[in-house]
Design a protein around this motif. Structure first.
Motif, PDB file in Angstrom:
ATOM      1  N   TRP A 146     -17.381  51.426 -22.451  1.00 62.37           N
ATOM      2  CA  TRP A 146     -16.526  50.238 -22.517  1.00 62.37           C
ATOM      3  C   TRP A 146     -17.266  49.065 -23.149  1.00 62.37           C
ATOM      4  N   ASN A 147     -18.481  48.823 -22.727  1.00 67.78           N
ATOM      5  CA  ASN A 147     -19.232  47.696 -23.289  1.00 67.78           C
ATOM      6  C   ASN A 147     -19.449  47.854 -24.786  1.00 67.78           C
ATOM      7  N   THR A 148     -19.663  49.089 -25.234  1.00 60.22           N
ATOM      8  CA  THR A 148     -19.819  49.331 -26.673  1.00 60.22           C
ATOM      9  C   THR A 148     -18.524  49.033 -27.408  1.00 60.22           C
ATOM     10  N   ARG A 149     -17.397  49.381 -26.819  1.00 61.83           N
ATOM     11  CA  ARG A 149     -16.108  49.112 -27.463  1.00 61.83           C
ATOM     12  C   ARG A 149     -15.869  47.601 -27.585  1.00 61.83           C
ATOM     13  N   VAL A 150     -16.232  46.871 -26.538  1.00 63.42           N
ATOM     14  CA  VAL A 150     -16.086  45.411 -26.611  1.00 63.42           C
ATOM     15  C   VAL A 150     -16.991  44.853 -27.701  1.00 63.42           C
ATOM     16  N   ARG A 151     -18.223  45.393 -27.778  1.00 60.39           N
ATOM     17  CA  ARG A 151     -19.162  44.909 -28.795  1.00 60.39           C
ATOM     18  C   ARG A 151     -18.656  45.218 -30.212  1.00 60.39           C
ATOM     19  N   ILE A 152     -18.045  46.376 -30.405  1.00 65.80           N
ATOM     20  CA  ILE A 152     -17.498  46.732 -31.716  1.00 65.80           C
ATOM     21  C   ILE A 152     -16.350  45.804 -32.077  1.00 65.80           C
ATOM     22  N   ALA A 153     -15.485  45.524 -31.108  1.00 62.95           N
ATOM     23  CA  ALA A 153     -14.365  44.610 -31.363  1.00 62.95           C
ATOM     24  C   ALA A 153     -14.871  43.221 -31.717  1.00 62.95           C
ATOM     25  N   LEU A 154     -15.880  42.742 -30.988  1.00 62.15           N
ATOM     26  CA  LEU A 154     -16.415  41.399 -31.233  1.00 62.15           C
ATOM     27  C   LEU A 154     -17.083  41.320 -32.600  1.00 62.15           C
ATOM     28  N   GLY A 155     -17.886  42.306 -32.953  1.00 66.08           N
ATOM     29  CA  GLY A 155     -18.549  42.298 -34.258  1.00 66.08           C
ATOM     30  C   GLY A 155     -17.560  42.327 -35.402  1.00 66.08           C
ATOM     31  N   THR A 156     -16.514  43.142 -35.264  1.00 65.72           N
ATOM     32  CA  THR A 156     -15.487  43.210 -36.303  1.00 65.72           C
ATOM     33  C   THR A 156     -14.736  41.888 -36.402  1.00 65.72           C
ATOM     34  N   ALA A 157     -14.431  41.294 -35.257  1.00 59.81           N
ATOM     35  CA  ALA A 157     -13.741  39.999 -35.249  1.00 59.81           C
ATOM     36  C   ALA A 157     -14.582  38.926 -35.942  1.00 59.81           C
ATOM     37  N   ARG A 158     -15.875  38.967 -35.723  1.00 56.21           N
ATOM     38  CA  ARG A 158     -16.750  37.995 -36.382  1.00 56.21           C
ATOM     39  C   ARG A 158     -16.752  38.178 -37.895  1.00 56.21           C
ATOM     40  N   ALA A 159     -16.696  39.432 -38.336  1.00 55.99           N
ATOM     41  CA  ALA A 159     -16.648  39.693 -39.773  1.00 55.99           C
ATOM     42  C   ALA A 159     -15.367  39.127 -40.382  1.00 55.99           C
ATOM     43  N   ILE A 160     -14.243  39.333 -39.698  1.00 56.37           N
ATOM     44  CA  ILE A 160     -12.961  38.824 -40.208  1.00 56.37           C
ATOM     45  C   ILE A 160     -12.935  37.303 -40.150  1.00 56.37           C
ATOM     46  N   GLU A 161     -13.496  36.732 -39.079  1.00 57.99           N
ATOM     47  CA  GLU A 161     -13.593  35.274 -38.993  1.00 57.99           C
ATOM     48  C   GLU A 161     -14.382  34.719 -40.179  1.00 57.99           C
TER      49      GLU A 161
ATOM     50  N   LEU B  75     -14.533  54.377 -16.291  1.00 58.56           N
ATOM     51  CA  LEU B  75     -15.734  53.538 -16.202  1.00 58.56           C
ATOM     52  C   LEU B  75     -15.561  52.278 -17.035  1.00 58.56           C
ATOM     53  N   TYR B  76     -14.938  51.284 -16.441  1.00 61.66           N
ATOM     54  CA  TYR B  76     -14.746  49.992 -17.104  1.00 61.66           C
ATOM     55  C   TYR B  76     -14.455  48.938 -16.038  1.00 61.66           C
ATOM     56  N   PRO B  77     -14.862  47.694 -16.274  1.00 57.05           N
ATOM     57  CA  PRO B  77     -14.528  46.613 -15.343  1.00 57.05           C
ATOM     58  C   PRO B  77     -13.052  46.249 -15.492  1.00 57.05           C
ATOM     59  N   PRO B  78     -12.277  46.313 -14.449  1.00 57.96           N
ATOM     60  CA  PRO B  78     -10.833  46.063 -14.549  1.00 57.96           C
ATOM     61  C   PRO B  78     -10.477  44.694 -15.129  1.00 57.96           C
ATOM     62  N   LYS B  79     -11.192  43.659 -14.731  1.00 55.87           N
ATOM     63  CA  LYS B  79     -10.868  42.326 -15.237  1.00 55.87           C
ATOM     64  C   LYS B  79     -11.140  42.240 -16.733  1.00 55.87           C
ATOM     65  N   SER B  80     -12.226  42.856 -17.170  1.00 60.99           N
ATOM     66  CA  SER B  80     -12.543  42.886 -18.597  1.00 60.99           C
ATOM     67  C   SER B  80     -11.457  43.613 -19.370  1.00 60.99           C
ATOM     68  N   LEU B  81     -10.975  44.720 -18.816  1.00 63.35           N
ATOM     69  CA  LEU B  81      -9.899  45.477 -19.452  1.00 63.35           C
ATOM     70  C   LEU B  81      -8.641  44.632 -19.581  1.00 63.35           C
ATOM     71  N   SER B  82      -8.295  43.911 -18.519  1.00 62.81           N
ATOM     72  CA  SER B  82      -7.087  43.088 -18.520  1.00 62.81           C
ATOM     73  C   SER B  82      -7.170  41.980 -19.570  1.00 62.81           C
ATOM     74  N   ARG B  83      -8.323  41.348 -19.677  1.00 57.48           N
ATOM     75  CA  ARG B  83      -8.491  40.278 -20.664  1.00 57.48           C
ATOM     76  C   ARG B  83      -8.474  40.830 -22.087  1.00 57.48           C
ATOM     77  N   PHE B  84      -9.046  42.018 -22.253  1.00 58.07           N
ATOM     78  CA  PHE B  84      -9.021  42.687 -23.560  1.00 58.07           C
ATOM     79  C   PHE B  84      -7.571  42.936 -23.978  1.00 58.07           C
ATOM     80  N   ALA B  85      -6.753  43.382 -23.028  1.00 56.22           N
ATOM     81  CA  ALA B  85      -5.341  43.637 -23.299  1.00 56.22           C
ATOM     82  C   ALA B  85      -4.600  42.350 -23.654  1.00 56.22           C
TER      83      ALA B  85
ATOM     84  N   SER C 114     -18.444  41.215 -18.940  1.00 56.64           N
ATOM     85  CA  SER C 114     -18.768  42.624 -18.722  1.00 56.64           C
ATOM     86  C   SER C 114     -20.242  42.823 -18.455  1.00 56.64           C
ATOM     87  N   MET C 115     -21.084  42.028 -19.115  1.00 57.72           N
ATOM     88  CA  MET C 115     -22.528  42.173 -18.958  1.00 57.72           C
ATOM     89  C   MET C 115     -23.031  41.555 -17.660  1.00 57.72           C
ATOM     90  N   ASN C 116     -22.425  40.437 -17.268  1.00 57.93           N
ATOM     91  CA  ASN C 116     -22.929  39.687 -16.114  1.00 57.93           C
ATOM     92  C   ASN C 116     -22.433  40.217 -14.780  1.00 57.93           C
TER      93      ASN C 116
END
Length: 714
Positions: free
Chosen positions: A523-538, A658-668, A699-701
């Motif tokens: 899950w953390n890797t998926r969030v990191r991939i989404a964030l890195g891609t978003a930064r590229a588009i930004e 295996l994922y933090p539920p709150k992180s999943l909800s915010r991702f959605a 997710s990290m903290n």
């Protein structure tokens, strides 16, 4: 009176029940989060009877002396369960054991992957002698106090991530007898306390130079696929085993100038007097070899100068254009010669390129019709054959275009790329996009690049000047998460773009084409991939001037490096997508994109939202094999994004909960904003980046969050 009596009895029972529970909780010695983590662990280990006093619910590990558990105060400090024949897995709540310092479950029969979240403050980890699969969990990179790590004798595979940069206290590392592959990560060189390293019986490749200056006194790298030479510094180790590799039988090259002294400073006590005498002799030998090499290079340079003078009467204007157009690695003699024809600024830039190791490009192969060995020093041979394909007017136009566009990329010859791709053989084909095919180019020195061959049908109506301007704009893009344009070729009607190559392939391959033995993305890797891609588009939308629309954002265009960091490719090619009549990607297109010309910045945001849906669900954007109501990922998933129960059911099964539920909800929540049907309601990418940054931080903290089930406050 009877009713009153019964009421008093029930009140009394309730009162004493509460008092009893309070007394029990006061008497309990173990922290509640530690107890919960051990409950999950016990269940995941198939509730073995050998673990005396352990329970799947209730109990007091510290107070009841659970087998293998040692506590300090109310917290679990040690878990020692070695050699008990335990089966199953370790569960998903180990990160809750924040006070655990010693963790030993070696020599059991444990399977599945090592949990990606381990006790965060542990000093000693021993999971050797099991049957763990997958790879070394990246969460180890955050264990700043870790001193001992033993994962030997398992079934781990894949490449090691570059995760060791902060493990300066690690003293013992055993990864032996697994199936780990790839080069040793560069961050190994930061293991400043490492004294014991066992890597034997794996499939590691490349050199072991990153180990050169470590304080190792016990090293075993036997039975791998290492190549190159064993550094002389490592040969001084008393206990070293290196057999069963592919070491070079040739004499080792001399060390770079100045490295001998640096090595001595880092390990001043390692050499005996006998070794010092041998070192002096090796220095003299190195100096002699270095002198010979320099002499040969000077002779070669003189030969090049003479040949250039000889051919100057027929092709001097083309040679000048070649010198200016490509970022050649020039030596001082050549740069001085160029200063006679060019401005001092160009000469200085050429000299700067020579000093910059990144500019040294050895990928140019020797022209098949030329016997001059220019490739050996990184120089491109005079393109006498290429000159015949252009008239003088075309040459002048190309020179002027180059001067105006300042392309920050190397010019490759067509012959060079044909040789490196096996003449664009089908076996070298990496994929086919909407504007052309991509091939794998491999050079004799091991360098690998990706070559995109633009279909000529997309170049109709585009002048050479316009094409060079497009390439110039792409070459100037500078962002960590955008694939770098290494070079280009525009020759004999062929137009090719040369990019850096990523062996892990695309996100699409990782999510949808991996076999059952591949380790899924955490899950953390998926969030990191989404964030890195978003930064590229930004960067494309809000940092580039003018703004750049991508028009082809999809998981196949997100490449993953060795650490699974994302790199968005196909940036700056919107002009070509504008000219193609085909759909830019089934399932990725925003509702307003009925034709390529209707594409806007907000259309990119929609496509990115679809990629996030892929990360969340593991599904492709459009799947005709599904029931009709589920074929379109956006239509199927959107109504479920704000419903806790349905959201939990649509998560990619590969995550195994295996994922933090709150992180999943915010991702959605971010997905729901991005895939809105009205473009004006979609957020700008800068806001998306900020939201994903908060999700990643959360997710990290929140290590103690109950992963795998929604807590009551959510």
């Amino acid at each position: 009176m009877d009713c009153f009596l019964w009421k008093m009895i029930w009140i009394s029972v309730g009162f004493w029940t509460v008092v009893f529970r309070i007394l029990i909780s006061v008497d309990a010695k173990t922290d509640a989060s530690d107890v919960s983590a051990l409950h999950v662990m016990y269940t995941s280990l198939n509730s073995p009877s050998k673990l005396t006093n352990w329970k799947s619910s209730g109990g007091d590990p510290c107070g009841d002396s659970w087998k293998g558990i040692k506590c300090s105060g109310s917290h679990v400090k040690e878990i020692k369960l070695s050699g008990l024949g335990l089966t199953g897995s370790l569960g998903y709540k180990l990160s809750s054991l924040t006070s655990l310092t010693y963790f030993d479950l070696s020599n059991n029969n444990l399977k599945d992957s090592i949990p990606y979240q381990l006790p965060p403050n542990v000093l000693h980890i021993n999971l050797a002698g099991n049957s763990f699969t997958g790879t070394v969990p990246y969460s180890i990179s955050q264990m700043l106090n870790l001193k001992y790590l033993n994962l030997g004798h398992n079934q781990l595979s894949g490449q090691l991530s570059d995760m060791f940069g902060h493990l300066t206290r690690l003293q013992f590392l055993d990864l032996s007898f697994n199936s780990l592959s790839g080069n040793l990560p560069q961050s190994f060189e930061t293991l400043s306390s490492l004294s014991t390293l066992y890597l034997q019986n794996n499939k590691f490749t490349g050199s072991i130079n990153v180990l050169t200056h470590l304080p190792i006194d016990d090293l075993n790298v036997a039975n791998n696929q290492f190549t190159g030479w064993i550094p002389s510094e490592l040969k001084n180790i008393d206990n070293i085993k290196t057999g069963g590799n592919q070491w070079s039988s040739e004499p080792a090259p001399p060390p770079p100038l100045g490295t001998f002294g640096a090595a001595q400073q880092k390990n001043p006590t390692k050499k005996s007097s006998k070794e010092e005498k041998g070192s002096k002799k090796s220095v003299l030998n190195g100096a002699l070899i270095g002198g010979i090499v320099i002499g040969l290079l000077l002779a070669l340079v003189i030969l090049i100068v003479l040949l250039k003078r000889k051919s100057s009467s027929t092709s001097s204007h083309f040679l000048d254009e070649e010198k200016m157009n490509q970022k050649i690695s020039l030596n001082p003699l050549v740069s001085n010669e160029l200063s006679n024809d060019r401005s001092s600024e160009f000469s200085n830039n050429a000299l700067k390129d020579f000093k910059d190791p990144k500019s040294l490009d050895s990928s140019f192969s020797i022209n098949a019709r030329s016997s001059q060995p220019y490739a050996s020093i990184g120089l491109k041979p005079p393109p006498a054959d290429r000159m015949k394909s252009f008239n003088d007017t075309e040459l002048v136009n190309r020179i002027n275009v180059k001067r105006n566009s300042s392309i920050h990329a190397v010019i490759y010859t067509l012959a060079d790329l044909q040789s490196a791709t096996g003449n664009f053989a089908t076996a070298r084909l990496l994929g086919e996009g909407s504007i052309g095919r991509v091939y794998r180019a491999k050079y004799p020195n091991g360098k690998v690049l990706a070559v995109k061959k633009i279909d000529s049908s997309h170049l109709q109506g585009i002048s050479q000047e316009d094409l060079m301007e497009i390439i110039s704009n792409i070459s100037k893009m500078d962002h960590t998460n955008i694939t770098e344009l290494v070079g280009y070729c525009s020759e004999q009607g062929h137009n090719l773009l040369v990019y850096e190559y990523f062996r892990n392939g695309s996100l699409h391959e990782f999510l949808h084409l991996s076999d059952e033995y591949s380790k899924p993305l955490t899950w953390n890797t998926r969030v990191r991939i989404a964030l890195g891609t978003a930064r590229a588009i930004e960067y494309l939308h809000e940092k580039c001037s003018p703004s750049s629309v991508h028009k082809n954002i999809k998981s196949a265009n997100i490449l993953l490096d060795s650490e699974l960091n994302p790199h968005l490719t196909d940036c700056g090619l919107a002009t070509f997508h504008q000219r193609t009549s085909q759909n830019l990607g089934v399932g990725y297109n925003a509702p307003e994109c009925t034709k390529p010309s209707a594409y806007t910045l907000k259309s990119d945001v929609y496509s990115f939202g679809v990629v996030m849906l892929e990360l969340l669900t593991g599904r492709v954007p459009f799947d005709s094999s599904k029931p009709r109501v589920e074929q379109s990922l956006v239509r199927w998933a959107t109504p479920k994004l704000h419903d806790i129960d349905t959201l939990d059911k649509m998560v990619d099964p590969a995550l195994c909960g295996l994922y933090p539920p709150k992180s999943l909800s915010r991702f959605a929540d971010v997905i729901a904003l991005c895939v809105q049907s009205e473009p004006e309601f979609r957020p700008p990418m800068s806001e998306v980046v900020q939201s994903l940054m908060r999700i990643e931080l959360s997710s990290m903290n929140k290590r103690g969050e109950d992963i795998g089930a929604f807590s009551s406050d959510e």
